[in-house]
Design a protein around this motif. Structure first.
Motif, PDB file in Angstrom:
ATOM      1  N   MET A  75     132.467 119.361  47.455  1.00 62.40           N
ATOM      2  CA  MET A  75     131.374 119.889  46.647  1.00 62.40           C
ATOM      3  C   MET A  75     130.023 119.767  47.345  1.00 62.40           C
ATOM      4  SD  MET A  75     132.323 118.910  42.697  1.00 62.40           S
ATOM      5  CE  MET A  75     132.416 117.149  42.953  1.00 62.40           C
ATOM      6  N   SER A  76     129.860 118.736  48.165  1.00 65.46           N
ATOM      7  CA  SER A  76     128.573 118.548  48.849  1.00 65.46           C
ATOM      8  C   SER A  76     128.288 119.676  49.829  1.00 65.46           C
ATOM      9  CB  SER A  76     128.554 117.204  49.573  1.00 65.46           C
ATOM     10  OG  SER A  76     129.435 117.196  50.687  1.00 65.46           O
ATOM     11  N   THR A  77     129.337 120.313  50.384  1.00 65.94           N
ATOM     12  CA  THR A  77     129.105 121.430  51.312  1.00 65.94           C
ATOM     13  C   THR A  77     128.443 122.605  50.596  1.00 65.94           C
ATOM     14  OG1 THR A  77     131.306 122.398  50.932  1.00 65.94           O
ATOM     15  CG2 THR A  77     131.108 120.742  52.670  1.00 65.94           C
ATOM     16  N   GLY A  78     128.787 122.813  49.332  1.00 69.03           N
ATOM     17  CA  GLY A  78     128.137 123.867  48.556  1.00 69.03           C
ATOM     18  C   GLY A  78     126.753 123.470  48.091  1.00 69.03           C
ATOM     19  N   MET A  79     126.581 122.179  47.788  1.00 67.53           N
ATOM     20  CA  MET A  79     125.269 121.713  47.329  1.00 67.53           C
ATOM     21  C   MET A  79     124.219 121.863  48.420  1.00 67.53           C
ATOM     22  SD  MET A  79     123.633 120.662  44.707  1.00 67.53           S
ATOM     23  CE  MET A  79     124.925 120.116  43.575  1.00 67.53           C
ATOM     24  N   ILE A 296     134.735 122.875  58.012  1.00 65.93           N
ATOM     25  CA  ILE A 296     134.717 123.782  59.160  1.00 65.93           C
ATOM     26  C   ILE A 296     134.334 125.192  58.728  1.00 65.93           C
ATOM     27  CG2 ILE A 296     136.166 124.875  60.922  1.00 65.93           C
ATOM     28  CD1 ILE A 296     137.763 122.251  61.044  1.00 65.93           C
ATOM     29  N   VAL A 297     134.939 125.659  57.634  1.00 62.20           N
ATOM     30  CA  VAL A 297     134.655 127.016  57.145  1.00 62.20           C
ATOM     31  C   VAL A 297     133.198 127.137  56.719  1.00 62.20           C
ATOM     32  CG1 VAL A 297     135.164 128.690  55.325  1.00 62.20           C
ATOM     33  CG2 VAL A 297     137.031 127.480  56.464  1.00 62.20           C
ATOM     34  N   MET A 298     132.691 126.148  55.992  1.00 63.44           N
ATOM     35  CA  MET A 298     131.310 126.200  55.518  1.00 63.44           C
ATOM     36  C   MET A 298     130.317 126.094  56.671  1.00 63.44           C
ATOM     37  SD  MET A 298     131.155 126.780  52.305  1.00 63.44           S
ATOM     38  CE  MET A 298     129.518 126.221  51.855  1.00 63.44           C
ATOM     39  N   THR A 299     130.674 125.320  57.710  1.00 62.66           N
ATOM     40  CA  THR A 299     129.814 125.260  58.887  1.00 62.66           C
ATOM     41  C   THR A 299     129.743 126.624  59.563  1.00 62.66           C
ATOM     42  OG1 THR A 299     130.325 122.925  59.248  1.00 62.66           O
ATOM     43  CG2 THR A 299     129.472 124.166  61.133  1.00 62.66           C
ATOM     44  N   PHE A 300     130.892 127.288  59.662  1.00 63.59           N
ATOM     45  CA  PHE A 300     130.907 128.637  60.230  1.00 63.59           C
ATOM     46  C   PHE A 300     130.075 129.596  59.383  1.00 63.59           C
ATOM     47  CE2 PHE A 300     132.711 132.913  60.391  1.00 63.59           C
ATOM     48  CZ  PHE A 300     132.665 133.177  61.760  1.00 63.59           C
ATOM     49  N   THR A 386     122.517 120.502  56.794  1.00 70.97           N
ATOM     50  CA  THR A 386     123.741 120.731  57.556  1.00 70.97           C
ATOM     51  C   THR A 386     124.944 120.319  56.724  1.00 70.97           C
ATOM     52  OG1 THR A 386     123.751 118.523  58.584  1.00 70.97           O
ATOM     53  CG2 THR A 386     122.558 120.273  59.740  1.00 70.97           C
ATOM     54  N   VAL A 387     126.034 121.034  56.902  1.00 71.15           N
ATOM     55  CA  VAL A 387     127.273 120.734  56.193  1.00 71.15           C
ATOM     56  C   VAL A 387     127.843 119.402  56.662  1.00 71.15           C
ATOM     57  CG1 VAL A 387     129.667 121.466  55.881  1.00 71.15           C
ATOM     58  CG2 VAL A 387     127.820 123.140  55.714  1.00 71.15           C
ATOM     59  N   ILE A 392     129.067 113.527  55.762  1.00 69.19           N
ATOM     60  CA  ILE A 392     128.858 112.128  56.129  1.00 69.19           C
ATOM     61  C   ILE A 392     128.120 111.404  55.006  1.00 69.19           C
ATOM     62  CG2 ILE A 392     127.721 110.582  57.761  1.00 69.19           C
ATOM     63  CD1 ILE A 392     128.179 112.688  59.908  1.00 69.19           C
ATOM     64  N   GLY A 393     127.172 112.104  54.376  1.00 73.40           N
ATOM     65  CA  GLY A 393     126.486 111.527  53.229  1.00 73.40           C
ATOM     66  C   GLY A 393     127.449 111.199  52.100  1.00 73.40           C
ATOM     67  N   ALA A 394     128.451 112.066  51.883  1.00 74.14           N
ATOM     68  CA  ALA A 394     129.467 111.795  50.864  1.00 74.14           C
ATOM     69  C   ALA A 394     130.255 110.539  51.215  1.00 74.14           C
ATOM     70  CB  ALA A 394     130.406 112.995  50.744  1.00 74.14           C
ATOM     71  N   LEU A 395     130.541 110.364  52.505  1.00 73.27           N
ATOM     72  CA  LEU A 395     131.250 109.158  52.938  1.00 73.27           C
ATOM     73  C   LEU A 395     130.393 107.916  52.734  1.00 73.27           C
ATOM     74  CD1 LEU A 395     133.759 107.961  54.242  1.00 73.27           C
ATOM     75  CD2 LEU A 395     132.782 108.466  56.484  1.00 73.27           C
ATOM     76  N   VAL A 396     129.085 108.043  52.965  1.00 72.39           N
ATOM     77  CA  VAL A 396     128.171 106.917  52.724  1.00 72.39           C
ATOM     78  C   VAL A 396     128.181 106.536  51.249  1.00 72.39           C
ATOM     79  CG1 VAL A 396     125.747 106.209  52.702  1.00 72.39           C
ATOM     80  CG2 VAL A 396     126.676 107.425  54.684  1.00 72.39           C
ATOM     81  N   MET A 397     128.075 107.528  50.368  1.00 71.21           N
ATOM     82  CA  MET A 397     128.046 107.256  48.932  1.00 71.21           C
ATOM     83  C   MET A 397     129.349 106.622  48.469  1.00 71.21           C
ATOM     84  SD  MET A 397     125.069 108.043  47.937  1.00 71.21           S
ATOM     85  CE  MET A 397     125.400 107.789  46.200  1.00 71.21           C
ATOM     86  N   GLN A 398     130.472 107.158  48.929  1.00 72.55           N
ATOM     87  CA  GLN A 398     131.758 106.609  48.509  1.00 72.55           C
ATOM     88  C   GLN A 398     131.989 105.229  49.094  1.00 72.55           C
ATOM     89  OE1 GLN A 398     133.763 108.170  46.169  1.00 72.55           O
ATOM     90  NE2 GLN A 398     134.657 106.129  46.192  1.00 72.55           N
ATOM     91  N   SER A 399     131.458 104.984  50.295  1.00 71.92           N
ATOM     92  CA  SER A 399     131.571 103.651  50.894  1.00 71.92           C
ATOM     93  C   SER A 399     130.821 102.626  50.059  1.00 71.92           C
ATOM     94  CB  SER A 399     131.025 103.667  52.329  1.00 71.92           C
ATOM     95  OG  SER A 399     131.788 104.509  53.156  1.00 71.92           O
ATOM     96  N   LEU A 400     129.640 103.017  49.591  1.00 74.78           N
ATOM     97  CA  LEU A 400     128.882 102.115  48.722  1.00 74.78           C
ATOM     98  C   LEU A 400     129.655 101.802  47.448  1.00 74.78           C
ATOM     99  CD1 LEU A 400     125.266 103.621  49.014  1.00 74.78           C
ATOM    100  CD2 LEU A 400     126.021 101.374  49.811  1.00 74.78           C
TER     101      LEU A 400
END
Length: 437
Positions: A75-79, A296-300, A386-387, A392-400
């Motif tokens: 979802m963060s890629t769309g946000m 990958i698709v959203m980055t493209f 950037t996607v 990576i931000g999602a990983l930071v939030m979930q890590s917390l």
């Protein structure tokens, strides 16, 4: 232009008094903000690993962390695109809950009488229906924002309430379970993973793709007359990428199936059980693979398509974009449609992982999605994001969140900490923009 000439020109920009670290950063062209975010993630991991008594940085916890991050990462890629266009979507958590309930009801109540239980296409039809509903919801909200001029904050705040109530209304508050067996694979678990062999195969293919991308990027720079990075810099970046990919594969494969599940699998498939039990690694989980493919698709889309360029143009200067002939209203509507579809895909992952659809599903996910995008470098002022950073931000939030659960921190305090982190991230974004302006 030769490689030597271009590389010399790139190095000529560095001053004679420039330090070794500055020269390295200049030569490799590493995004300092991305590097800082990865450094912060490493620090968070080390702190939680120490405070949890060595539990956090184990294959089991890291595997679970990757699966838990998948839905938010998608979802963060769309946000990113939403915020880049200077808008916000507060309804993504409620859309996740509503579309998750739609997919659950479709495969539990409506499809079995027509196609039978565990029909081969039940999961695919349910997924298609859920994504279609998500796209329709996003399109409706986007059209109201773009064509009726209602602020996105108000429209999506209303959507937060409407779709959360809609999820309850669909089943009068009941939990819907269980999900189709094939559908559940999207949630991970023992069967919802690729296993050791395929994980290594994908890791090697990813390394090959990285190597090819470096070669083509260098050729493209040479063709357009851009300065080339030194060969040693590109080799260093490639080796770091290879190490990261192969290291991640090794960690995921190091997490083994429980012995009881492995033995049942061996008996069902006629595999002899060796002395000491059967050892089967989970490998890459399917929801994580889905998140990687979406990234990958959203980055493209953001970097290589006309639609992506239009989105960033609108975020940079809406008036100039409209004067340039861009149909800004239709582009904005499509951005919200894309967000709705990605929220539905996140709902599929979440529902499959829980093996149920509940009315509380997706609650406060909008906070984590927005925080992931902002922490990942997406500017609330628009035009920048950037996607990869958002994921990576999602990983930071979930890590917390995962670390606080391991430490036994109460849920109210977890919410307080997440809120503080979000405010700090926005402050850092503003300070960074002022410094680089």
């Amino acid at each position: 232009m030769s490689d030597t000439t271009a590389t010399t020109r790139a190095g000529a920009r560095a001053g004679p008094r420039e330090g070794a670290i500055s020269r390295f950063m200049r030569a490799t062209e590493v995004d300092t903000r991305m590097l800082g975010m990865l450094g912060a993630l490493l620090v968070i991991w080390l702190i939680f690993h120490t405070l949890s008594g060595g539990v956090f940085l184990t294959p089991r916890n890291l595997w679970n962390l990757s699966v838990q991050t998948a839905s938010i990462a998608v979802m963060s890629t769309g946000m990113v695109l939403i915020i880049v266009t200077r808008n916000i979507d507060l309804s993504v958590g409620s859309i996740l809950g509503f579309t998750g309930m739609v997919m659950a009801v479709t495969q539990v109540q409506y499809l079995p009488p027509m196609l039978g239980f565990e029909g081969p296409f039940n999961w695919l039809i349910a997924l298609a229906v859920g994504v279609a509903v998500g796209v329709a919801i996003g399109g409706l909200q986007g059209a109201i924002i773009a064509y009726l001029g209602v602020p996105a904050f108000i429209v999506t705040l209303g959507g937060l309430l409407v779709w959360r109530g809609g999820a309850w209304w669909l089943t009068a508050g009941r939990t819907v379970a269980p999900m189709d067996q094939t559908f559940r694979l999207m949630g991970g678990g023992a069967e919802g993973s690729l296993g050791e062999t395929w994980t290594w195969v994908l890791a090697l293919l990813a390394c090959a793709a990285v190597a090819v991308s470096f070669v083509f990027a260098r050729r493209r720079r040479r063709r357009f007359g851009f300065a080339l990075r030194p060969v040693w810099a590109e080799a260093t970046l490639a080796l770091v990428s290879f190490a990261g990919i192969l290291g991640a594969a090794a960690v995921l494969n190091a997490y083994k199936w429980p012995s009881a599940i492995a033995n049942r699998y061996a008996q069902a498939n006629g595999i002899p059980i060796p002395e000491g039990g059967l050892s089967i690694g989970y490998g890459l989980a399917i929801p994580v693979l889905i998140a990687i493919v979406v990234g990958i698709v959203m980055t493209f889309v953001t970097r290589r398509t006309r639609f992506g360029r239009y989105v960033f143009a609108i975020g940079g200067n809406p008036e100039a974009a409209e004067l340039a002939g861009i149909n800004t209203r239709w582009v904005l509507t499509k951005v919200f449609m894309l967000m709705g579809g990605l929220a539905a895909l996140g709902a599929a992952i979440s529902t499959a992982r829980l093996n149920a659809a509940t009315n509380a599903q997706g609650t406060l996910d909008e906070l984590y999605v927005i925080a992931a995008a902002v922490i990942g470098g997406t500017s609330l002022a628009g035009g920048v994001g950037t996607v990869a950073g958002a994921m990576i931000g999602a990983l930071v939030m979930q890590s917390l969140q995962s670390g606080m659960v391991l430490l036994g921190i109460d849920s109210p305090l977890q919410a307080i900490i997440v809120g503080i982190v979000l405010v700090i991230a926005v402050w850092i974004d503003g300070a960074y923009r002022r410094r680089t302006a």
